[in-house]
Design an enzyme around this catalytic site. Structure first.
Site, PDB file in Angstrom:
ATOM      1  N   GLN A 168      -1.996   2.505   9.811  1.00 59.56           N
ATOM      2  CA  GLN A 168      -0.693   2.664   9.142  1.00 59.56           C
ATOM      3  C   GLN A 168       0.272   3.470  10.015  1.00 59.56           C
ATOM      4  OE1 GLN A 168      -3.669   3.154   7.683  1.00 59.56           O
ATOM      5  NE2 GLN A 168      -3.651   2.655   5.509  1.00 59.56           N
ATOM      6  N   ASP A 187      -2.012  10.872  -2.500  1.00 61.19           N
ATOM      7  CA  ASP A 187      -2.391   9.799  -3.424  1.00 61.19           C
ATOM      8  C   ASP A 187      -2.746  10.325  -4.805  1.00 61.19           C
ATOM      9  OD1 ASP A 187      -3.004   8.696  -0.555  1.00 61.19           O
ATOM     10  OD2 ASP A 187      -2.689   7.000  -1.913  1.00 61.19           O
ATOM     11  N   ARG A 192      -7.250  -0.634  -7.003  1.00 53.49           N
ATOM     12  CA  ARG A 192      -7.609   0.465  -6.081  1.00 53.49           C
ATOM     13  C   ARG A 192      -7.776   1.742  -6.922  1.00 53.49           C
ATOM     14  NH1 ARG A 192      -4.266   1.110  -0.642  1.00 53.49           N
ATOM     15  NH2 ARG A 192      -6.194   2.097   0.050  1.00 53.49           N
ATOM     16  N   LYS A 251      -4.766  10.112   2.725  1.00 50.05           N
ATOM     17  CA  LYS A 251      -5.450   9.266   3.703  1.00 50.05           C
ATOM     18  C   LYS A 251      -6.521  10.021   4.478  1.00 50.05           C
ATOM     19  CE  LYS A 251      -5.097   5.772   4.219  1.00 50.05           C
ATOM     20  NZ  LYS A 251      -6.067   4.943   3.476  1.00 50.05           N
ATOM     21  N   ARG A 298       0.871  -1.181   0.000  1.00 46.58           N
ATOM     22  CA  ARG A 298       0.000   0.000   0.000  1.00 46.58           C
ATOM     23  C   ARG A 298       0.903   1.224   0.000  1.00 46.58           C
ATOM     24  NH1 ARG A 298       2.350   2.005   3.712  1.00 46.58           N
ATOM     25  NH2 ARG A 298       0.812   3.649   3.636  1.00 46.58           N
ATOM     26  N   GLY A 299       0.250   2.398  -0.166  1.00 45.03           N
ATOM     27  CA  GLY A 299       1.034   3.630  -0.335  1.00 45.03           C
ATOM     28  C   GLY A 299       1.134   3.889  -1.831  1.00 45.03           C
ATOM     29  N   ALA A 300       0.826   5.125  -2.242  1.00 48.95           N
ATOM     30  CA  ALA A 300       0.654   5.415  -3.673  1.00 48.95           C
ATOM     31  C   ALA A 300       1.840   4.982  -4.556  1.00 48.95           C
ATOM     32  CB  ALA A 300       0.335   6.892  -3.854  1.00 48.95           C
TER      33      ALA A 300
HETATM   34  O1  MRU Z   1      -4.530   3.171   2.060  1.00 46.69           O
HETATM   35  P1  MRU Z   1      -3.048   3.405   1.927  1.00 46.69           P
HETATM   36  O2  MRU Z   1      -2.258   2.892   3.073  1.00 46.69           O
HETATM   37  O3  MRU Z   1      -2.520   2.941   0.584  1.00 46.69           O
HETATM   38  O4  MRU Z   1      -2.919   4.996   1.939  1.00 46.69           O
HETATM   39  C1  MRU Z   1      -1.646   5.567   1.871  1.00 46.69           C
HETATM   40  C2  MRU Z   1      -1.651   7.041   1.970  1.00 46.69           C
HETATM   41  O5  MRU Z   1      -2.688   7.674   2.036  1.00 46.69           O
HETATM   42  C3  MRU Z   1      -0.332   7.740   1.894  1.00 46.69           C
HETATM   43  O6  MRU Z   1      -0.339   8.912   2.656  1.00 46.69           O
HETATM   44  C4  MRU Z   1      -0.042   8.113   0.430  1.00 46.69           C
HETATM   45  O7  MRU Z   1      -0.209   7.007  -0.389  1.00 46.69           O
HETATM   46  C5  MRU Z   1       1.319   8.644   0.242  1.00 46.69           C
HETATM   47  S1  MRU Z   1       2.517   7.354   0.421  1.00 46.69           S
HETATM   48  C6  MRU Z   1       4.036   7.950   0.033  1.00 46.69           C
END
Ligand code: MRU
Length: 358
Positions: A205, A246, A96, A257, A54-56
Site C-alpha cells: 500500500q 483500523d 474483513r 497495518k 481497502r482502508g478502514a
Molecule cells: O489492509 P488495508 O489496506 O485495508 O489496511 C489499511 C490500514 O491499515 C490503514 O492504515 C488504516 O485502515 C487507516 S486508513 C485511513
C-alpha cells in the site's frame, strides 16, 4: 486551510452514481486506473475481502452503499424483505474483521432502518444515510487535518521529515485521508521537508498507493523498505511517525497495518513522536484493550508470491495483516472530535462524550 485542502483534492476511490457503486480497483494501482461497477451487496462484500477497496473508513463507506444495493434487491424480490436483508448485513460484516468502521457503518444503517419516520420512503432514506456516512467522513478528514497540523506546528514550526506506513489517503477514506490528510495539509502549510513512506509488505500500500498519491501532489516523498524505518529514524532527523488506525479500543490501544507496532517501539527509542489519525468511527469503546481485537490473517500466498509467481521456499507463511500498538507508545490520537495526547481510558472516554462535529 479547508478551501486549500478541497482545492488540492485530486484522487477518489468511491463513487455512488445512479444507484450503482463505482470503486477504483486498488489492486491495479498505480499501473492501471480501472473503475469497477457494483450492483449487489454480495459483490461489494467480495470487493472488500479482495482488497478492491481497502482502508478502514473506505471499507465502512463501501459497506453502507452495499447495504443500499441489498435493500433495493430485497424490495424488488417482494416477500419478507426485512428478514432477507439480514443476509446482506451478514455477508458485508463477514468481509474483513479488523477495521471497526465496517461494523460502525452497518450499525448506523441498521439504526436508520429501525427508526424510520412514519410515512418516510424507505429506499431514499437509506440511500441518503449511506451518502451522509460518505460525506461525514470527508468532513472529518478536513477537521483532523487542521488538528494534526496544529500539533506538528506546536512542536516545531519549520519544514521537517515525517514517516508514514500503509496508505491512509484519499484511497482509504471518503475524503483525502487521515494520516495522509494531515501530511497533505502540513505540506500545504510549508511544514514538510520529506515524507518517508514504508513500502508496506505484502500488499505494498505504501509503494503503490501512498507514494502515488503524494508524488501526484508534488509532496517530496521517498520510498523505503519497512525494515529501513529504524535506521531512517536514527539517521534522517525524522520528527514524527504519522499513521492511521483500523480500530482503537477504550484504553487508546491502536490496531493498524502490520508493522505499525514495531514503528512505535522504534519511535519511542529514537525520541520520534508518534501520531495516530482516525475518525471517531474507528474508536470501539466496547473493547477495553487491544488484546480483544480480532487480527485478520490473510492467505500465505500473499507473502510467497508476486503476481501469482512463487519466489519463496516451500514453507508455510504466517500473514497477520494488522498489529496492536499499546497506548503508552502513542503521543497523540487525532480525531475530528479533538486530540488526545498520551491516551488512556479516562481521556478516551472524555473524547467520546464530546458531540460529533459532523
Ligand atoms: O489492509 P488495508 O489496506 O485495508 O489496511 C489499511 C490500514 O491499515 C490503514 O492504515 C488504516 O485502515 C487507516 S486508513 C485511513
Amino acid at each position: 486551510m479547508r478551501e486549500r485542502l478541497l482545492a488540492a483534492e485530486k484522487v477518489k476511490a468511491i463513487e455512488w452514481r445512479d444507484g450503482t457503486l463505482h470503486l477504483l480497483d486498488q489492486r491495479k494501482l498505480p499501473i492501471e486506473e480501472q473503475w469497477l461497477a457494483y450492483g449487489s451487496a454480495a459483490e461489494v462484500a467480495r470487493a472488500i475481502r479482495d482488497m478492491v477497496v481497502r482502508g478502514a473508513p473506505a471499507i465502512g463507506i463501501a459497506a453502507a452503499y452495499g447495504l443500499v444495493l441489498g435493500l433495493r434487491a430485497r424490495l424488488a424480490e417482494g416477500g419478507d424483505w426485512r428478514a432477507a436483508l439480514e443476509a446482506d448485513f451478514e455477508v458485508l460484516a463477514d468481509s474483513r474483521p479488523t477495521a471497526v468502521n465496517l461494523f460502525w457503518a452497518l450499525n448506523r444503517m441498521r439504526e436508520r432502518l429501525d427508526h424510520l419516520k412514519p410515512g418516510e420512503d424507505l429506499y431514499p432514506a437509506m440511500e441518503a444515510e449511506a451518502v451522509a456516512i460518505h460525506d461525514s467522513d470527508r468532513e472529518a478528514n478536513l477537521t483532523m487535518a487542521q488538528f494534526g497540523v496544529d500539533l506538528i506546528r506546536k512542536h516545531m514550526a519549520r519544514p521537517q521529515s515525517l514517516l508514514t506506513h500503509c496508505n491512509t489517503g484519499a484511497l482509504a477514506t471518503g475524503g483525502f485521508g487521515t494520516a495522509l490528510g494531515v501530511i497533505r495539509a502540513a505540506h500545504l502549510d510549508g511544514l514538510i521537508e520529506r515524507v518517508y513512506a514504508d513500502e508496506t509488505r505484502p500488499w505494498l500500500q505504501g509503494s503503490r498507493l501512498t507514494a502515488w498519491e503524494l508524488a501526484g501532489e508534488g509532496v517530496p516523498v521517498s520510498l523505503n523498505a519497512d525494515s529501513a524505518a529504524a535506521h531512517l529514524m536514527k539517521t534522517r532527523s525524522i520528527t514524527w511517525v504519522i499513521v492511521g488506525a483500523d480500530r482503537i479500543t477504550a484504553n487508546g490501544d491502536v490496531a493498524n497495518k502490520i508493522g505499525t507496532y514495531q514503528l512505535a517501539v522504534n519511535a519511542m527509542h529514537h525520541g520520534v513522536r508518534f501520531m495516530v489519525v482516525a475518525p471517531s468511527s474507528t474508536i470501539d469503546m466496547s473493547l477495553e484493550t487491544g488484546d480483544e481485537i480480532i487480527i485478520e490473517e490473510r492467505p500465505g500466498h500473499e507473502l510467497l508470491e508476486v503476481h501469482g509467481q512463487r519466489f519463496a521456499a516451500e514453507v508455510e507463511a504466517i500473514n497477520p495483516v494488522f498489529d496492536v500498538t499499546p497506548a503508552d507508545l502513542i503521543d497523540a490520537i487525532v480525531t475530528e472530535k479533538g486530540v488526545v495526547e498520551r491516551p488512556d481510558a479516562k481521556k478516551m472516554a472524555e473524547l467520546m462524550n464530546r458531540k460529533r462535529l459532523h
